[in-house]
Design a protein around this motif. Structure first.
Motif, PDB file in Angstrom:
ATOM      1  N   ARG A  83      41.322  76.266  13.139  1.00 18.97           N
ATOM      2  CA  ARG A  83      41.053  76.756  11.922  1.00 18.97           C
ATOM      3  C   ARG A  83      39.375  76.709  11.723  1.00 18.97           C
ATOM      4  N   VAL A  84      38.841  75.900  12.348  1.00 18.23           N
ATOM      5  CA  VAL A  84      37.279  75.774  12.458  1.00 18.23           C
ATOM      6  C   VAL A  84      36.860  76.790  13.533  1.00 18.23           C
ATOM      7  N   MET A  85      37.586  77.245  14.352  1.00 19.91           N
ATOM      8  CA  MET A  85      36.928  78.329  15.222  1.00 19.91           C
ATOM      9  C   MET A  85      37.145  79.434  14.588  1.00 19.91           C
ATOM     10  N   GLN A  86      38.083  79.687  13.731  1.00 21.24           N
ATOM     11  CA  GLN A  86      38.528  81.058  13.031  1.00 21.24           C
ATOM     12  C   GLN A  86      37.631  81.027  11.680  1.00 21.24           C
ATOM     13  N   GLY A  87      36.463  80.070  11.654  1.00 21.82           N
ATOM     14  CA  GLY A  87      35.864  80.093  10.253  1.00 21.82           C
ATOM     15  C   GLY A  87      36.488  79.750   9.003  1.00 21.82           C
ATOM     16  N   ARG A  88      37.718  79.297   9.074  1.00 21.24           N
ATOM     17  CA  ARG A  88      38.556  78.871   7.664  1.00 21.24           C
ATOM     18  C   ARG A  88      38.182  77.592   7.330  1.00 21.24           C
ATOM     19  N   LEU A  89      37.648  76.536   7.977  1.00 22.54           N
ATOM     20  CA  LEU A  89      37.469  74.981   7.954  1.00 22.54           C
ATOM     21  C   LEU A  89      36.281  74.594   8.545  1.00 22.54           C
ATOM     22  N   ALA A  90      35.568  73.852   8.044  1.00 17.50           N
ATOM     23  CA  ALA A  90      34.558  72.899   8.454  1.00 17.50           C
ATOM     24  C   ALA A  90      34.841  71.824   8.815  1.00 17.50           C
ATOM     25  N   LEU A  91      34.243  70.933   9.859  1.00 18.41           N
ATOM     26  CA  LEU A  91      34.647  69.659  10.149  1.00 18.41           C
ATOM     27  C   LEU A  91      33.433  68.807   9.928  1.00 18.41           C
ATOM     28  N   ILE A  92      33.579  67.651   9.310  1.00 20.95           N
ATOM     29  CA  ILE A  92      32.231  66.619   9.267  1.00 20.95           C
ATOM     30  C   ILE A  92      32.964  65.293  10.001  1.00 20.95           C
ATOM     31  N   SER A  93      32.309  65.238  11.044  1.00 21.98           N
ATOM     32  CA  SER A  93      32.700  64.003  11.983  1.00 21.98           C
ATOM     33  C   SER A  93      32.007  62.771  11.804  1.00 21.98           C
ATOM     34  N   LEU A  94      32.366  61.775  11.557  1.00 25.03           N
ATOM     35  CA  LEU A  94      31.592  60.548  11.025  1.00 25.03           C
ATOM     36  C   LEU A  94      31.593  59.506  12.057  1.00 25.03           C
ATOM     37  N   HIS A  95      30.741  58.881  12.643  1.00 28.03           N
ATOM     38  CA  HIS A  95      30.449  57.781  13.477  1.00 28.03           C
ATOM     39  C   HIS A  95      31.565  57.610  14.555  1.00 28.03           C
ATOM     40  N   SER A  96      32.427  56.920  14.576  1.00 26.31           N
ATOM     41  CA  SER A  96      33.082  56.560  15.670  1.00 26.31           C
ATOM     42  C   SER A  96      34.330  57.873  15.912  1.00 26.31           C
ATOM     43  N   ALA A  97      34.273  58.839  15.081  1.00 28.37           N
ATOM     44  CA  ALA A  97      35.029  59.901  15.500  1.00 28.37           C
ATOM     45  C   ALA A  97      34.190  60.816  16.317  1.00 28.37           C
ATOM     46  N   HIS A  98      33.265  60.337  17.003  1.00 30.12           N
ATOM     47  CA  HIS A  98      32.854  61.204  18.151  1.00 30.12           C
ATOM     48  C   HIS A  98      33.868  61.283  19.224  1.00 30.12           C
ATOM     49  N   TRP A  99      34.715  60.401  19.314  1.00 27.54           N
ATOM     50  CA  TRP A  99      35.897  60.685  20.452  1.00 27.54           C
ATOM     51  C   TRP A  99      37.281  60.988  19.759  1.00 27.54           C
ATOM     52  N   SER A 100      37.118  61.498  18.499  1.00 28.37           N
ATOM     53  CA  SER A 100      38.409  61.995  17.764  1.00 28.37           C
ATOM     54  C   SER A 100      38.657  63.405  18.525  1.00 28.37           C
ATOM     55  N   LYS A 101      39.969  63.361  18.619  1.00 26.13           N
ATOM     56  CA  LYS A 101      40.654  64.774  19.231  1.00 26.13           C
ATOM     57  C   LYS A 101      39.701  66.125  18.785  1.00 26.13           C
ATOM     58  N   PRO A 102      39.696  66.221  17.364  1.00 28.94           N
ATOM     59  CA  PRO A 102      39.230  67.532  16.978  1.00 28.94           C
ATOM     60  C   PRO A 102      37.769  67.766  17.304  1.00 28.94           C
ATOM     61  N   PHE A 103      36.922  66.604  17.436  1.00 27.43           N
ATOM     62  CA  PHE A 103      35.493  66.617  17.525  1.00 27.43           C
ATOM     63  C   PHE A 103      35.548  67.017  19.031  1.00 27.43           C
ATOM     64  N   VAL A 104      36.106  66.227  19.905  1.00 28.29           N
ATOM     65  CA  VAL A 104      36.009  66.613  21.466  1.00 28.29           C
ATOM     66  C   VAL A 104      36.397  67.780  21.675  1.00 28.29           C
ATOM     67  N   ARG A 105      37.738  68.333  21.335  1.00 23.27           N
ATOM     68  CA  ARG A 105      37.880  69.598  21.498  1.00 23.27           C
ATOM     69  C   ARG A 105      37.143  70.666  21.261  1.00 23.27           C
ATOM     70  N   LEU A 106      36.594  70.626  19.890  1.00 23.00           N
ATOM     71  CA  LEU A 106      35.452  71.642  19.461  1.00 23.00           C
ATOM     72  C   LEU A 106      34.186  71.418  20.344  1.00 23.00           C
ATOM     73  N   MET A 107      33.719  70.476  20.877  1.00 27.78           N
ATOM     74  CA  MET A 107      32.645  70.218  21.662  1.00 27.78           C
ATOM     75  C   MET A 107      32.712  70.983  22.835  1.00 27.78           C
ATOM     76  N   GLN A 108      34.104  70.766  23.521  1.00 28.48           N
ATOM     77  CA  GLN A 108      34.528  71.472  24.903  1.00 28.48           C
ATOM     78  C   GLN A 108      34.313  72.952  24.468  1.00 28.48           C
TER      79      GLN A 108
END
Length: 298
Positions: free
Chosen positions: A104-129
């Motif tokens: 949904r983020v990549m489709q532009g339907r959703l935005a993500l705010i990742s906080l602090h230790s969520a730097h290694w959360s799966k959504p953040f990591v995948r989007l950085m990939q």
């Protein structure tokens, strides 16, 4: 007839106002340690309670232990901005549900705010990939992009730090012919220190909407330290930088466009310090979610 029109207007106005509001989902792993800093409420509940006071927002909470981990398709489809906190239980995040966020983020339907230790959360990591893949293709001459054959390594999150001597990820290496190898971002850093020392924040982009109303410099009285280099793709914008008295620094407010959507990483935190009771950090979130929301003017 006039009273019928008046009644119809009265009934429709709240619905129209609700449709104009930004829909926020605050997702929290809900570690028990959060109660040290946030009392009766968990960290995510504290953020949500603040955002609920703002008339232009519709705010809901979700947690890892909810059905579908609080991220059902229906819930995500009813969300404009997802605020995401996780730490110790990142490995428990369901791949299907996290990929639903990424899609949904990549489709532009959703935005993500990742906080602090969520730097290694799966959504953040995948989007950085995915952003690293986009950058790698763009770095090639346009005439070579169509024929390029890609090999990707480092796809699994580290869930641990990296040494200072480690090569900073992501990086690209040329293979034979049209073959290329992309080592994906680890989304980690070489050093952290959880001693509660204050950080000193500099607003690097004072005219950026995420920085609206914030001073040029401000302090977070107690927080955990992260030290550069942060193994992520180069951000489109770095809005804030943190420094510590022992010399460390970190890019602490970063924005990326990924696909048709946007991601904002905000570094300050740790569950045992009341970082998200502070006026400045809450204002960062308010500004960010309004600017990131799909359809917002930029």
């Amino acid at each position: 007839m006039k009273w019928i029109l008046f009644l119809m207007t009265a009934l429709l106005l709240p619905a129209l106002q609700a449709s104009d509001r930004i829909r926020i989902l605050v997702w929290d792993e809900q570690q028990p340690e959060q109660k040290q800093a946030y009392g009766e409420k968990f960290l995510g509940e504290t953020i949500a309670a603040r955002l609920e006071q703002l008339p232009d927002l519709v705010v809901k909470n979700a947690r890892l232990d909810d059905p579908d981990q609080g991220l059902s398709d229906a819930s995500l489809d009813a969300t404009d901005v997802l605020i995401f906190w996780s730490h110790r239980r990142a490995k428990e995040q369901n791949d299907d549900r996290m990929e639903a966020v990424v899609k949904r983020v990549m489709q532009g339907r959703l935005a993500l705010i990742s906080l602090h230790s969520a730097h290694w959360s799966k959504p953040f990591v995948r989007l950085m990939q995915e952003r690293a893949k986009e950058d790698a293709v763009k770095a090639l001459p346009e005439s070579e992009r169509g024929a390029a054959q890609w090999e990707f390594s480092n796809a699994a999150p580290y869930y641990q730090g990296v040494g200072r001597a480690a090569r900073i990820t992501p990086f690209v290496e040329k293979g034979e012919g049209s073959r290329w190898k992309l080592t994906l971002p680890a989304c980690v850093f070489p050093m952290y220190r959880n001693d509660g020392a204050p950080s000193h924040v500099t607003t690097l982009l004072p005219r950026h909407p995420i920085a609206a109303g914030l001073p040029a410099q401000w302090d977070i009285p107690r927080t955990e330290m992260y030290s550069e280099p942060f193994h992520v793709p180069a951000p489109d914008e770095v809005v804030f930088e943190e420094k510590w008295d022992k010399g460390e620094h970190f890019r602490s407010g970063c924005v990326w466009k990924v696909g048709h959507g946007r991601v904002f990483y905000f570094r300050p935190g740790h569950e045992t310090y009341p970082v998200f009771k502070q006026a400045e950090t809450l204002l960062v979130l308010e500004n960010a979610l309004r600017w990131l929301a799909p359809g917002a003017a930029r």
